[in-house]
Design a protein around this motif. Structure first.
Motif, PDB file in Angstrom:
ATOM      1  N   LEU A 113      33.351 -15.807 -10.864  1.00  0.00           N
ATOM      2  CA  LEU A 113      34.434 -15.432  -9.945  1.00  0.00           C
ATOM      3  C   LEU A 113      34.903 -14.003 -10.224  1.00  0.00           C
ATOM      4  N   LEU A 114      35.098 -13.701 -11.513  1.00  0.00           N
ATOM      5  CA  LEU A 114      35.628 -12.381 -11.869  1.00  0.00           C
ATOM      6  C   LEU A 114      34.615 -11.272 -11.587  1.00  0.00           C
ATOM      7  N   GLN A 115      33.331 -11.557 -11.857  1.00  0.00           N
ATOM      8  CA  GLN A 115      32.344 -10.489 -11.737  1.00  0.00           C
ATOM      9  C   GLN A 115      31.783 -10.332 -10.326  1.00  0.00           C
ATOM     10  N   THR A 116      31.609 -11.460  -9.610  1.00  0.00           N
ATOM     11  CA  THR A 116      30.944 -11.362  -8.307  1.00  0.00           C
ATOM     12  C   THR A 116      31.874 -11.677  -7.147  1.00  0.00           C
ATOM     13  N   GLY A 117      33.025 -12.280  -7.422  1.00  0.00           N
ATOM     14  CA  GLY A 117      33.949 -12.630  -6.345  1.00  0.00           C
ATOM     15  C   GLY A 117      33.723 -14.021  -5.778  1.00  0.00           C
ATOM     16  N   VAL A 118      32.582 -14.648  -6.121  1.00  0.00           N
ATOM     17  CA  VAL A 118      32.335 -16.016  -5.651  1.00  0.00           C
ATOM     18  C   VAL A 118      31.950 -16.900  -6.838  1.00  0.00           C
ATOM     19  N   SER A 119      32.192 -18.206  -6.703  1.00  0.00           N
ATOM     20  CA  SER A 119      31.848 -19.133  -7.783  1.00  0.00           C
ATOM     21  C   SER A 119      31.679 -20.517  -7.185  1.00  0.00           C
ATOM     22  N   ALA A 120      31.216 -21.430  -8.015  1.00  0.00           N
ATOM     23  CA  ALA A 120      31.040 -22.797  -7.531  1.00  0.00           C
ATOM     24  C   ALA A 120      32.376 -23.471  -7.217  1.00  0.00           C
ATOM     25  N   VAL A 128      38.734  -7.543  -7.783  1.00  0.00           N
ATOM     26  CA  VAL A 128      37.326  -7.727  -8.162  1.00  0.00           C
ATOM     27  C   VAL A 128      36.510  -6.512  -7.715  1.00  0.00           C
ATOM     28  N   HIS A 129      36.796  -6.047  -6.506  1.00  0.00           N
ATOM     29  CA  HIS A 129      36.032  -4.933  -5.930  1.00  0.00           C
ATOM     30  C   HIS A 129      36.207  -3.641  -6.730  1.00  0.00           C
ATOM     31  N   ASN A 130      37.451  -3.301  -7.059  1.00  0.00           N
ATOM     32  CA  ASN A 130      37.707  -2.021  -7.729  1.00  0.00           C
ATOM     33  C   ASN A 130      37.538  -2.081  -9.230  1.00  0.00           C
ATOM     34  N   SER A 131      37.762  -3.256  -9.790  1.00  0.00           N
ATOM     35  CA  SER A 131      37.941  -3.303 -11.232  1.00  0.00           C
ATOM     36  C   SER A 131      37.011  -4.300 -11.924  1.00  0.00           C
ATOM     37  N   LEU A 132      37.226  -5.599 -11.666  1.00  0.00           N
ATOM     38  CA  LEU A 132      36.594  -6.606 -12.515  1.00  0.00           C
ATOM     39  C   LEU A 132      35.068  -6.595 -12.459  1.00  0.00           C
ATOM     40  N   GLN A 133      34.478  -6.227 -11.304  1.00  0.00           N
ATOM     41  CA  GLN A 133      33.017  -6.278 -11.222  1.00  0.00           C
ATOM     42  C   GLN A 133      32.364  -5.272 -12.178  1.00  0.00           C
ATOM     43  N   TYR A 134      33.132  -4.287 -12.629  1.00  0.00           N
ATOM     44  CA  TYR A 134      32.554  -3.261 -13.502  1.00  0.00           C
ATOM     45  C   TYR A 134      32.633  -3.624 -14.978  1.00  0.00           C
ATOM     46  N   LEU A 135      33.349  -4.700 -15.316  1.00  0.00           N
ATOM     47  CA  LEU A 135      33.482  -5.055 -16.731  1.00  0.00           C
ATOM     48  C   LEU A 135      32.176  -5.667 -17.248  1.00  0.00           C
ATOM     49  N   ASN A 136      31.872  -5.372 -18.522  1.00  0.00           N
ATOM     50  CA  ASN A 136      30.607  -5.886 -19.075  1.00  0.00           C
ATOM     51  C   ASN A 136      30.712  -7.392 -19.342  1.00  0.00           C
ATOM     52  N   PRO A 142      34.878 -12.121   1.049  1.00  0.00           N
ATOM     53  CA  PRO A 142      34.989 -11.807  -0.371  1.00  0.00           C
ATOM     54  C   PRO A 142      34.508 -10.362  -0.567  1.00  0.00           C
ATOM     55  N   PRO A 143      34.821  -9.742  -1.703  1.00  0.00           N
ATOM     56  CA  PRO A 143      34.395  -8.359  -1.888  1.00  0.00           C
ATOM     57  C   PRO A 143      32.880  -8.260  -2.016  1.00  0.00           C
ATOM     58  N   GLY A 144      32.302  -7.169  -1.546  1.00  0.00           N
ATOM     59  CA  GLY A 144      30.893  -6.886  -1.803  1.00  0.00           C
ATOM     60  C   GLY A 144      30.774  -6.337  -3.213  1.00  0.00           C
TER      61      GLY A 144
END
Lengths: 235, 412
Positions: free
Chosen positions: B240-247, B259-267, B356-358
């Motif tokens: 959810l945090l990295q891609t914006g979608v989850s089960a 998620v779009h600006n920030s969380l997707q960039y975290l390792n 959801p964010p791309g």
């Protein structure tokens, strides 16, 4: 014997592989653009053909460069319509490009025009402006950019067929008042700035009354020269 | 001969040292960029179609409009004259280098937890970007909120200064997650109830709240009946945090922006640390609330209309049993964001739809269609009531008035 066993084994392996693939995708949405753009369809129709709401435009068959420019403008808020701004806000460029190409590639038939409510005189004034412009008032003919068949030109100039008068008039009004803008040089803002309200009504009515043609596809880039610079259609 | 050789050696040594120093600087800048992403600085300090970090984005607040500031290294318009000390003090104490008070729209109550080393890295990164000579726009705050001295009162009530203190009883991973969530991530800015003074009290941290001006509900991160992640697997949280979608669910609205600006960039390590922490702060599974009693015929009529609307418009994607096709078409059965006490988000999703964010992990997300133009207030209320109560969901029905009120909620 060995060869036959091997063949059966190979067939089983292939079947198993198929099964695996089916199991993986069975519970997933179709991996298609049409499934991905379902959010667009309540307003723009399943194939971008438009809906009964006269303010929502047909998207199908417009040049992909034009559609992409509009998606970028809605995403950044340059073109203001909150439901669109909201939907696109966090979508990346390549995805917007893919959406633009999807709708550009759809060719549902053009609708038959709705009967017009304006007078013959108004209609005649509309035809005059669209096909000949008004040199005395610095109004170029619509056809000089949007094409003799009004089908637009690749990649950035939209066709004007299949749109309703309410939508055309709302857009021309937005250009006139500066609430719709495009990349500089913003030719449409200059053109619309020379139109009166009566001109807008006439142009919108005549355009919306064009009969459906069989081939509304935009002509290829460079088919004709534009009368002036246009930021949306760089040379 | 000997001296020539030693000069050469010296020169080589000097070159190596310079190269190492440069390496180190570029490492610090890269780390600063990463941390600036973790802090989502760009969300506020970059205006739409504006230059990176040149500010000027309008932030509507209940007290008036605040314009974000230019944090590029321009000496006049930006922070080009600041020192690393100045920057740390601003992040840590919520005061400008001249001592002036900063409006708490800047999340310094969270950033105060950031370490000096991380603050220095962010500052080094900001020094490295292109300066933009764009003057800050004055705020447009209503009386009496235009008086910055009022911030002193706010600070007394809601601000406690101090770097993050690790909890020695927890793992290093948990503490890393806590540092990111409570500090740079400033999750509490939305996921805590905001009171009339625009503050959040410590004891209410992460308990959820309606985001002022945006009219989205930021669910509690501690209650498993809201967005508490106690029952989620670590993988579902990190997805959810990295891609914006989850089960289990999908992010929309303001969380899509995060998620779009920030969380997707975290390792992966930092994302997992946040997941471990977030799972950890969820309260133990709360007892199920009293199941919704449908008090009268009106309610049951609503639910039966809701089922009709659902079967016609929603079931093709979300399934007749609300099972969805996760992660892209989220399940509605056993989905906390559908069931939780506030029905704001499900109503808004029906009205406005959303993408959801791309993200890198999900570059072409599937979107939910907006139904505002297709369904009446009654039908919206009915279908939301249905999904909140069907398939074992334990939400309560909503009224047509609630649906109607959210038609005018701001969309951006």
């Amino acid at each position: 014997m060995f060869a036959r066993d091997a063949a059966i084994a190979a067939a089983l392996v292939i079947l198993a592989a198929f099964d695996g693939a089916a199991a993986q995708t069975a519970n997933q949405p179709p991996d298609t653009m049409s499934a991905r753009v379902e959010a667009c369809t309540p307003c723009h129709g399943n194939k971008g053909e438009g809906t009964s709401d006269v303010y929502f435009p047909r998207l199908a068959g417009k040049p992909s460069g034009y559609l992409y420019n509009q998606l970028l403008a809605f995403r950044s808020g340059r073109r203001k319509y909150p439901p669109m701004n909201y939907l696109l806000e966090f979508l990346p460029d390549p995805y917007l490009e893919a959406m633009a190409e999807y709708f550009a590639g759809e060719h549902p038939p053009l609708p038959q025009p709705a009967p017009s409510e304006v007078s013959k005189d108004v209609m005649a004034q509309g035809e005059l402006l669209v096909t000949g412009g008004d040199a005395g008032r610095n109004i170029p003919a619509c056809v000089s950019c949007h094409g003799p068949g009004l089908t637009g030109m690749q990649p950035g100039i939209p066709g004007l067929l299949g749109l309703r008068a309410a939508y055309i008039s709302a857009q021309l009004g937005a250009w006139r008042y500066g609430t719709r803008t495009a990349k500089s040089p913003d030719c449409m803002q200059v053109v619309a700035g020379h139109l009166t309200e009566a001109d807008v009504t006439a142009v919108a009515a005549w355009l919306a009354a064009r009969p459906a043609t069989d081939n509304p596809a935009p002509v290829p880039k460079g088919t004709y020269a534009l009368p002036f610079g246009c930021g949306s259609q760089p040379n | 001969m000997v001296s020539k050789l030693s000069i050469t050696l010296l020169a080589v040594a000097a070159l190596t040292t310079t190269a190492r120093a440069q390496d180190k600087t570029s490492d610090v800048i890269a780390r600063g960029e990463y941390l600036a992403r973790a802090g989502d600085c760009t969300a506020c300090h970059t205006a739409p179609e504006g230059r990176l970090f040149a500010g000027g984005r309008a932030m509507p607040t209940p007290f008036g409009t605040i314009y974000t500031s230019n944090i590029t290294p321009d000496p006049e318009a930006g922070i080009g004259k600041w020192t690393a000390d100045d920057f740390y003090r601003t992040m840590h104490s919520g005061r400008f280098p001249d001592g002036g008070l900063i409006y708490p729209a800047m999340p310094f109550a969270s950033y105060t937890k950031v370490t000096r080393a991380d603050s220095d890295a962010i500052f080094a990164y900001l020094r490295s970007i292109a300066p933009v000579n764009q003057k800050n726009k004055p705020h447009e705050l209503r009386f009496p909120y235009d008086n910055r001295q009022l911030i002193l009162g706010w600070r007394t009530l809601f601000f406690s200064e101090g770097e993050f203190k690790p909890d020695p009883s927890k793992s290093a991973e948990w503490n890393r997650g806590a540092y990111l969530v409570e500090g740079l991530g400033h999750c509490g800015m939305c996921h805590s109830p905001i009171n009339a003074l625009g503050g959040t009290s410590q004891s209410d941290a992460f308990k959820g709240g309606l985001i002022p001006m945006q009219n989205w509900y930021a669910p509690s991160l501690t209650s498993n009946r809201e967005a508490g992640l106690g029952d989620w697997s670590i993988k579902d949280i990190t997805d959810l945090l990295q891609t914006g979608v989850s089960a289990r669910g999908v992010v929309y609205g303001p969380m899509a922006e995060v998620v779009h600006n920030s969380l997707q960039y975290l390792n992966d390590a930092d994302t997992k640390a946040m997941a471990v922490y977030l799972k950890g702060i969820a309260e133990g599974s709360s007892p199920p609330p009293a199941s919704t009693v449908l008090p009268n015929t009106e309610s049951s009529l609503l639910i039966s209309l809701g089922k009709t609307v659902y079967d016609k418009n929603c079931a093709s994607c979300h399934g007749t049993q609300g099972e969805g096709r996760p992660p892209h078409w989220p399940p509605l059965a056993n989905n906390q964001s559908i069931e939780m006490q506030s029905a704001v988000n499900p109503i808004r999703m029906v009205l406005n739809g959303g993408y959801p964010p791309g993200t890198e992990g999900n570059p072409m997300p599937y979107g939910m269609p907006p139904f505002a133009g297709l369904l009446s207030d009654n039908e919206v209320a009915a279908v939301v009531s249905y999904i909140r109560t069907a398939w074992g969901n334990r939400g309560s029905p909503v009224s047509a008035r609630e649906a109607n009120e959210l038609r005018s909620a701001p969309l951006n």
